[in-house]
Design a protein around this motif. Structure first.
Motif, short mmCIF file in Angstrom:
data_model
loop_
_atom_site.label_atom_id
_atom_site.label_comp_id
_atom_site.label_asym_id
_atom_site.label_seq_id
_atom_site.Cartn_x
_atom_site.Cartn_y
_atom_site.Cartn_z
N GLY A 390 -6.53 -1.50 -43.24
CA GLY A 390 -5.65 -1.74 -42.11
C GLY A 390 -4.52 -2.68 -42.48
O GLY A 390 -4.44 -3.15 -43.62
N ILE A 391 -3.65 -2.93 -41.55
CA ILE A 391 -2.58 -3.91 -41.78
C ILE A 391 -2.92 -5.14 -40.95
O ILE A 391 -2.72 -5.17 -39.73
CB ILE A 391 -1.20 -3.34 -41.41
CG1 ILE A 391 -0.92 -2.11 -42.28
CG2 ILE A 391 -0.11 -4.37 -41.58
CD1 ILE A 391 0.43 -1.46 -42.02
N ARG A 392 -3.40 -6.15 -41.63
CA ARG A 392 -3.86 -7.36 -40.95
C ARG A 392 -2.66 -8.27 -40.71
O ARG A 392 -1.93 -8.61 -41.64
CB ARG A 392 -4.88 -8.08 -41.81
CG ARG A 392 -5.60 -9.22 -41.10
CD ARG A 392 -6.23 -10.16 -42.09
NE ARG A 392 -7.20 -9.53 -42.96
CZ ARG A 392 -8.53 -9.63 -42.80
NH1 ARG A 392 -8.99 -10.35 -41.81
NH2 ARG A 392 -9.33 -9.05 -43.64
N LEU A 393 -2.47 -8.68 -39.45
CA LEU A 393 -1.35 -9.56 -39.11
C LEU A 393 -1.79 -11.03 -39.11
O LEU A 393 -1.10 -11.88 -39.63
CB LEU A 393 -0.75 -9.20 -37.75
CG LEU A 393 -0.24 -7.76 -37.65
CD1 LEU A 393 0.31 -7.49 -36.25
CD2 LEU A 393 0.84 -7.49 -38.69
N LEU A 399 -2.31 -4.43 -37.00
CA LEU A 399 -1.21 -3.68 -36.42
C LEU A 399 -1.76 -2.40 -35.79
O LEU A 399 -2.55 -1.68 -36.41
CB LEU A 399 -0.20 -3.33 -37.52
CG LEU A 399 1.06 -2.60 -37.09
CD1 LEU A 399 1.86 -3.45 -36.12
CD2 LEU A 399 1.91 -2.26 -38.30
N PHE A 402 -2.81 0.99 -37.42
CA PHE A 402 -3.36 0.69 -38.75
C PHE A 402 -4.56 -0.26 -38.60
O PHE A 402 -4.54 -1.38 -39.09
CB PHE A 402 -2.27 0.06 -39.64
CG PHE A 402 -1.09 0.94 -39.83
CD1 PHE A 402 -1.04 1.82 -40.90
CD2 PHE A 402 -0.05 0.92 -38.93
CE1 PHE A 402 0.05 2.65 -41.06
CE2 PHE A 402 1.04 1.75 -39.08
CZ PHE A 402 1.10 2.62 -40.15
N ILE A 460 4.37 -3.88 -32.87
CA ILE A 460 5.39 -4.72 -33.47
C ILE A 460 6.40 -5.16 -32.41
O ILE A 460 6.88 -4.34 -31.62
CB ILE A 460 6.12 -3.96 -34.60
CG1 ILE A 460 5.14 -3.70 -35.75
CG2 ILE A 460 7.34 -4.71 -35.09
CD1 ILE A 460 5.74 -2.93 -36.90
N ASP A 461 6.70 -6.43 -32.39
CA ASP A 461 7.76 -6.95 -31.53
C ASP A 461 9.10 -6.58 -32.18
O ASP A 461 9.41 -7.06 -33.26
CB ASP A 461 7.60 -8.48 -31.41
CG ASP A 461 8.79 -9.11 -30.73
OD1 ASP A 461 9.54 -8.36 -30.07
OD2 ASP A 461 8.95 -10.34 -30.84
#
Lengths: 623, 310
Positions: A390-393, A399, A402, A460-461
């Motif tokens: 995944g896409i870790r924020l 995200l 993801f 996403i902002d």
């Protein structure tokens, strides 16, 4: 007598002739003088007329130049006003931000004081626990020594008896050594040549120093670093051992690549840091085995230190050379197979140490006691979530679109069940758990066995802002693939030939002179203009070379007739005069258009007509 | 494609430190083992450096610029256009989100733009839009909320300073301390060679690199006996101009520009060259090749680099 009269008459005649000739000569001279005077007067009048004409032309040129300069000054003034307005706004925003930061700093200071107190209490408890553990270890060692002594005696007695089948042990026999977990340790005296420090400031907080390993593609160790822990309320920048470190993420400061790490790990590693009047201490206690797990588990990529092996996760183990056989046996018991052992001949592996790669335990192993050194190689049965990919924020936020794959470490029994947001989760083919809506945007509750965690998925902002990333003093800033005016106004960008820097817009008064750079030879440049230009003219149309100079059409826009000029300010009036003058001079010079199309010709004619009309109708009014 | 995910991560985080960027590269690229050997700067670069250069080159992210001196900051989404023989082509630069990308592709299709999606290792998907005129592309940006930059390569070049010797009042000093590893650039061999502080101080002219394990490398130009801290590429081109080294090779037929990799142009100038095609330069045998560079842009770039054209 007669002769006398004749002589008198002759004399009189002579006098008369002389008088006549004199009169005639005088008359002739007067006529000549008059003629000369007339000629002089004519020449003088002609000269005066020429001077007057020259003065008029000079005045006109001066007026045009003044208008151009004033237009430029006006443009600069507007830009300056905009800049000042922006600066004021920025200052206000800064003041607000400062006030907010101050409030935050105060809150942070309070929070840190609380944390320091808590940490100190923890440290004291830890010291007590450690002392108890040391005592326990000492006693265990004594007991073990006693036991071995007795067993040796017993073995000697039973040497001639048949060997009994070995009783399977959970871990291979080994020398009892202290294993200190990665939790902060009590202040200790340093061994070796490093500076010895005691904890003289009871308000200091002990934090973790963690090991991080980055493998290269050649199989060797690319980076071996120490990573200082960061906790809530700690500053983003901190000075550690005299060098400034920045926040890496919420949990760590920047990693510090270590030289001679093999020697360092033989002793306790202790770092001191400060920020203002606050102090911290980071400790990595001396041990002979360091267990490092993959980034998904440890949070440090590629591998970061963890207290012990985790089931079904990838690991690397750094162990002292003297423990090779013990470690290999312990890994075998934990179900690790096909692991590699790298020694100091491999680039990056510290001298005196071995690095075990591709360690993946598959069996839980019961621990001997708390202080046994090989306990670090005993995976626990504890079930913990293991988020993969995944896409870790942030730590527990990914995200949307993801998400991570949700696995679990530990021994999963048949009855093991998982619920996500109240929905029972099912195993996917890859072994991860999924439930209805588990990957929707928002927070999610994860229930497993008797544990509970939360994770979240966010979009996403899209509020990305442009800023002056690169400003070389040309009036425009570069940000990414675009440029924008530094004053922040919405100036138009236009590509103009460098030979035609005088730009004219559709509205009377819209005239702009681009200052072309002299340090680069090029045909075109992109400039920023405060209006949409229609025509690009040579710098001084009246003196341009008719053979080479051209009028360039940039945008097809009809001229906008001027409605009222009487009430305009002097700057605006000057701009209008400059606009009229520029067009009329270019027209009088009969400069050719670059593209001689009918529409372009008509458009240029319209501009000339408007300029002429304005000059006739409004010139006096504008004076 | 991991670079796409990295761009999404950067777009979501907006800004951050260099260490955070490196950690993200590690995290997102670990699975595929996408790593490259660690070589010197005239050869291939480590993966995180290669990604940084590509993201910076294609105007997605600014690194170490104003307002992000210690890290990076994402650039707002922009269509960077440039004229071509067959119309106008624009490259999608800057931040992305899955939703934004879908909106742009859909709007481009509705407006009749030709859409190309190019995949290349180490680069997020390159989205190129070709239209018959600028107005169509401008309309596309209006509909999707993107910034629009016409003539992007020329616009950037028009606001860059040339590689000229610095002024004396801007002189600086070498960094202090003994832990610096110092190299001098050899203009004949086009390579860095080890030197020491004493020689660097004694040199009247030369380019010096100061490396430290905990700092980014610093570059200093010795010019007329004074020392100036300059960007690496700027210093090199000033020096190479003095030694009359001609580096740029342009092929007008294929519209390609070639330069030795060690003499990589300044990053913003390189960005202007890369935006002509939307792709980073191809690297082969220590040579960088920039594609689709029109003669006008090439002349402008060569003049800024103070290099003659070959």
């Amino acid at each position: 007598m007669t002769k006398f009269f004749l002589l008198v008459l002759l004399g009189l005649a002579g006098v008369a002739a002389w008088a006549w000739s004199s009169g005639h000569r005088v008359k002739k001279q007067l006529a000549q003088q008059k003629e000369h005077e007339d000629a002089r007067l004519k020449a003088e009048a002609k000269r005066l007329a020429e001077e007057k004409k020259s003065a008029r032309l000079a005045a006109e040129i001066k007026a045009q130049e003044d208008a151009r300069l004033k237009a430029e000054v006006e443009a600069k003034r507007l830009a300056e006003e905009l800049r000042l307005a922006e600066a004021n706004a920025k200052a206000e925003a800064q003041a607000r931000e400062d006030a907010r930061l101050k409030a935050e700093a105060e809150a942070q200071a309070k929070s840190e004081a609380r944390l320091a107190a808590e940490a100190e209490a923890k440290r004291v408890a830890e010291e007590r626990r450690q002392a108890e553990a040391d005592e326990k270890t000492r006693l265990a060692a004594e007991e073990e020594a006693q036991r071995l002594k007795e067993e040796t005696a017993k073995d000697e007695e039973t040497l001639n008896q048949p060997a009994e089948e070995a009783n399977p042990e959970p871990i291979p026999p080994s020398k009892p050594r202290d294993y200190r977990p990665l939790a902060p340790v009590s202040p200790t005296t340093r061994q070796g040549g490093g500076p010895t420090r005691t904890n003289r400031q009871p308000q200091n907080v002990s934090l973790e120093l963690r090991l991080q390993i980055d493998f290269g593609r050649d199989g060797g160790v690319k980076t071996l670093a120490l990573v200082p822990e960061r906790r809530d309320g700690m500053p983003k920048q901190i000075e550690i051992e005299g060098s400034r470190r920045n926040e890496w993420n919420d949990n760590y400061y920047d990693a510090v690549p270590a030289e001679n790490l093999g020697d360092c790990l033989q002793h306790n590693v202790e770092w001191r840091g400060r920020s203002g009047t606050r102090f911290w201490r980071w400790v990595l206690s001396r041990r002979e085995i360091h267990v490092l797990a993959s980034g998904d588990v440890s949070g440090l990529y590629q591998f970061g230190s963890v207290p012990c092996l985790v089931l079904d996760a990838d690991h690397a183990v750094l162990a002292a050379v003297s423990l090779r056989e013990d470690v290999e046996a312990a890994l075998g018991v934990a179900g690790c197979s096909n692991f590699m052992v790298l020694d100091e001949t491999t680039p990056g592996v510290p001298s005196g140490w071995l690095l075990f790669r591709d360690v993946k335990p598959t069996r839980a192993v019961q621990r001997r006691d708390e202080a046994h050194i090989l306990n670090a190689l005993c995976p626990l049965r504890d079930i913990m979530p293991h988020y993969v990919g995944g896409i870790r924020l942030t730590r527990r936020t990914w995200l949307a679109g993801f998400p991570p794959r949700i696995h679990f470490t530990g021994e999963l029994e048949e009855s093991f069940s998982v619920m996500i947001d109240g929905h029972p989760a099912q195993r996917a083919p890859d072994g991860a758990f999924e439930a209805t809506g588990w990957d929707d945007v928002g927070p999610h509750d994860l229930w497993y066995g008797d544990g509970r965690e939360t994770f979240a998925l966010e979009t996403i902002d899209e509020n990305w802002e442009r800023w002056h990333a690169h400003d070389f003093g040309t009036g425009a800033a570069i940000c990414g693939g675009s440029i924008h005016h530094v004053a922040g106004a919405r100036w138009q960008q236009v590509r103009v030939p460098v030979s035609n820097p005088l730009l004219v817009g559709a509205r009377p008064g819209e005239v702009f002179f681009c200052v072309m750079r002299g340090d680069v030879r090029c045909e075109f440049v992109t400039v920023l203009v405060p209006f949409t230009p229609v025509w690009a003219l040579p710098p001084d149309p009246a003196f341009a070379n008719k053979q080479t100079s051209r009028i360039v059409l940039l945008n097809s826009a009809d001229p906008i007739p001027l409605v009222e000029i009487r009430n305009a300010n002097s700057g605006a009036r000057h701009s209008v005069r400059a606009w009229i003058s520029t067009i009329r001079r270019a027209g009088c010079k009969q400069l050719a258009l670059e593209t001689e199309t009918n529409s372009a010709k008509d458009l240029w004619r319209n501009y000339r007509n408007l300029a002429k009309h304005l000059a006739k109708q409004n010139w006096r009014a504008m004076q | 494609m991991k670079a796409n995910e990295l761009l999404l991560w950067l777009s979501a985080r907006h800004e951050g430190s260099w260490q955070q960027f490196r950690a993200a590269v590690d995290e997102l690229h670990l699975d595929n083992g996408e790593n490259v050997p660690n070589q010197d700067d005239d050869g291939e670069l480590p993966l995180h450096q290669r990604l940084r250069l590509n993201f910076e080159l294609l105007a997605h992210v600014e690194f170490f610029a104003h307002d992000c001196e210690d890290g990076w900051r994402i650039v707002p989404p922009t269509l960077a256009a440039h004229p071509m023989a067959s119309g106008v082509r624009a490259v999608f630069c800057g931040a992305r989100s899955p939703a934004l990308q879908a909106r742009v592709l859909s709007a481009a299709s509705d407006l009749g733009c030709k859409v190309e999606v190019l995949n290349q290792f180490g680069v997020p998907d390159v989205l190129r839009f070709t239209a018959s005129d600028v107005a169509t592309l401008a309309k596309l940006t209006e509909q999707t909320g993107l910034h629009f930059q016409a003539d992007a390569p020329l616009a950037i070049l028009s606001h860059l300073p040339p590689c000229d010797p610095p002024r004396r009042q801007n002189s600086s000093e070498f960094p202090t301390g003994d832990e610096w590893n110092i190299h001098e650039f050899d203009t004949t061999a086009l390579a860095w060679s080890q030197t020491d502080r004493r020689k660097a101080r004694a040199a009247r002219t030369g380019m010096f690199r100061f490396r430290h394990r905990f700092h980014r490398p610093s570059y200093f130009l010795r010019w007329s006996g004074a020392t100036f801290k300059v960007p690496r590429a700027v210093g090199l081109y000033i020096l190479l101009k003095r030694s009359r080294q001609d580096l740029l090779i342009y092929d007008a037929l294929t519209q390609t520009l070639r330069v030795k990799a060690i003499c990589r142009p300044p990053k913003l100038l390189e960005r202007a060259l890369a935006l002509c095609s939307g792709l980073p330069p191809a690297y082969d045998s220590a040579i960088l090749t920039y594609a689709d560079v029109p003669p006008e842009i090439e002349r402008h770039a060569a003049d800024l680099l103070r290099q003659p054209l070959r």
